[in-house]
Design an enzyme around this catalytic site. Structure first.
Site, PDB file in Angstrom:
ATOM      1  N   TYR A 148       0.846  -1.194   0.000  1.00  0.00           N
ATOM      2  CA  TYR A 148       0.000   0.000   0.000  1.00  0.00           C
ATOM      3  C   TYR A 148       0.882   1.244   0.000  1.00  0.00           C
ATOM      4  O   TYR A 148       2.017   1.214   0.455  1.00  0.00           O
ATOM      5  CB  TYR A 148      -1.011  -0.001   1.149  1.00  0.00           C
ATOM      6  CG  TYR A 148      -0.494  -0.122   2.562  1.00  0.00           C
ATOM      7  CD1 TYR A 148       0.146   0.937   3.206  1.00  0.00           C
ATOM      8  CD2 TYR A 148      -0.720  -1.289   3.304  1.00  0.00           C
ATOM      9  CE1 TYR A 148       0.570   0.833   4.520  1.00  0.00           C
ATOM     10  CE2 TYR A 148      -0.297  -1.397   4.628  1.00  0.00           C
ATOM     11  CZ  TYR A 148       0.350  -0.331   5.223  1.00  0.00           C
ATOM     12  OH  TYR A 148       0.765  -0.438   6.524  1.00  0.00           O
ATOM     13  N   CYS A 149       0.349   2.319  -0.581  1.00  0.00           N
ATOM     14  CA  CYS A 149       1.086   3.571  -0.771  1.00  0.00           C
ATOM     15  C   CYS A 149       2.473   3.316  -1.376  1.00  0.00           C
ATOM     16  O   CYS A 149       3.498   3.701  -0.807  1.00  0.00           O
ATOM     17  CB  CYS A 149       1.213   4.342   0.539  1.00  0.00           C
ATOM     18  SG  CYS A 149       1.642   6.094   0.310  1.00  0.00           S
ATOM     19  N   PRO A 150       2.527   2.657  -2.548  1.00  0.00           N
ATOM     20  CA  PRO A 150       3.824   2.333  -3.150  1.00  0.00           C
ATOM     21  C   PRO A 150       4.549   3.581  -3.642  1.00  0.00           C
ATOM     22  O   PRO A 150       3.929   4.576  -4.042  1.00  0.00           O
ATOM     23  CB  PRO A 150       3.432   1.429  -4.321  1.00  0.00           C
ATOM     24  CG  PRO A 150       2.040   1.872  -4.690  1.00  0.00           C
ATOM     25  CD  PRO A 150       1.393   2.244  -3.391  1.00  0.00           C
ATOM     26  N   LYS A 161       8.165  -4.892   2.453  1.00  0.00           N
ATOM     27  CA  LYS A 161       8.154  -3.493   2.870  1.00  0.00           C
ATOM     28  C   LYS A 161       7.744  -3.338   4.330  1.00  0.00           C
ATOM     29  O   LYS A 161       6.761  -3.917   4.775  1.00  0.00           O
ATOM     30  CB  LYS A 161       7.190  -2.715   1.974  1.00  0.00           C
ATOM     31  CG  LYS A 161       7.013  -1.246   2.325  1.00  0.00           C
ATOM     32  CD  LYS A 161       6.103  -0.576   1.295  1.00  0.00           C
ATOM     33  CE  LYS A 161       5.705   0.816   1.699  1.00  0.00           C
ATOM     34  NZ  LYS A 161       4.832   1.455   0.685  1.00  0.00           N
TER      35      LYS A 161
END
Length: 280
Positions: A148-150, A161
């Site tokens: 998420y939120c790459p 991550k």
């Protein structure tokens, strides 16, 4: 001395610890605080500052998330499950805040020399590596597809991550922010955001490409390092690191006119968030 080293080694740091006090407060207050520090540091009214902050069960949505075709259903999903949705005032997409996630903000000034966007990211990358010497040589910065939120400054170990970096620039100041997933399950946090997108899209095609979340690519430091890593421990390390990097650490909270400035930014952030969420 390169720019990253110079920025990390000022004569003194200002440190504001909201790793406990923020738990019972809205994350909107943190965005207002970062804007305030950005202003103060940027205008030379404060030494470079580091702030640590933690909030309980909050999902911070980005502007693009707010444009999901069924965002109302996604917000209802979050609220029904005890999560508080807010919309951030900086770039990026949805992230999870909870008691196992430590957020760190570094506020710097461009007075005297420009700091481009990559340089801001490099400062935080180096700070995190110094914070985690046992894993420093394994921490990589590149986009983790499926997270998420790459972004290009996703921080990972072995392809999983555990942190993401963002920036906000205001009044000659730069606020570089990172979230560090200390404990808990990275996959469970990712599953929550996956559910947000699945509900918010409901099968509809959109011009903007929302991330297709793969929970297995997200992890906490506890999971990655094979030992318990707590927010308290990381927060203690931050303070020790600041002492090692500079001639002194000032733990002064906002005072006097700084409080008035914070009130102005908080009003702006709260009003903006309400406007974005109204009618959903």
């Amino acid at each position: 001395m390169d720019l990253t080293t110079e920025l990390l080694q000022p004569p003194s740091w200002r440190f504001i610890d909201q790793s406990v006090s923020g738990l019972g407060r809205s994350a909107l207050e943190s965005f207002a605080m970062d804007d305030t520090l950005c202003h103060l540091v940027g205008q030379g009214m404060s030494a470079p500052a580091v702030r640590t902050w933690v909030h309980d069960r909050t999902v911070v949505l980005g502007i693009q998330d707010h444009r999901l075709p069924f965002i109302g259903d996604a917000v209802s999903l979050l609220e029904t499950n005890g999560w508080r949705p807010i919309v951030r005032n900086s770039g990026g997409l949805a992230v999870v805040l909870d008691p196992g996630v430590l957020n760190i903000t570094i506020a710097l000034t461009e007075r005297g020399r420009p700091i481009d966007i990559p340089a801001g990211y490099e400062v935080m990358l180096e700070f995190v590596r110094l914070l985690l010497p046992e894993a420093a040589d394994r921490i990589e910065a590149y986009e983790i597809v499926g997270s998420y939120c790459p972004g290009s400054y996703d921080l990972s170990i072995g392809g999983r991550k555990f942190a993401g970096i963002s920036q906000r620039r205001l009044r000659g100041g730069i606020a570089v922010q990172v979230y560090l997933c200390a404990g808990g399950s990275g996959a469970e946090r990712a599953e929550l955001i996956r559910d947000v997108y699945e509900t918010g899209l409901n099968g509809e095609k959109t011009k903007f490409q929302y991330p297709s979340i793969r929970p297995e690519v997200m992890a906490s430091l506890t999971e990655l390092l094979g030992k318990p890593v707590t927010v308290f421990e990381l927060n203690t390390r931050v303070q020790q690191l600041l002492h090692a990097l500079s001639g002194g650490v000032d733990r002064t909270l906002l005072e006097g006119e700084e409080v008035e400035l914070y009130a102005k930014y908080l009003k702006r952030v709260v009003e903006r968030n309400a406007k974005l969420l109204e009618g959903i």
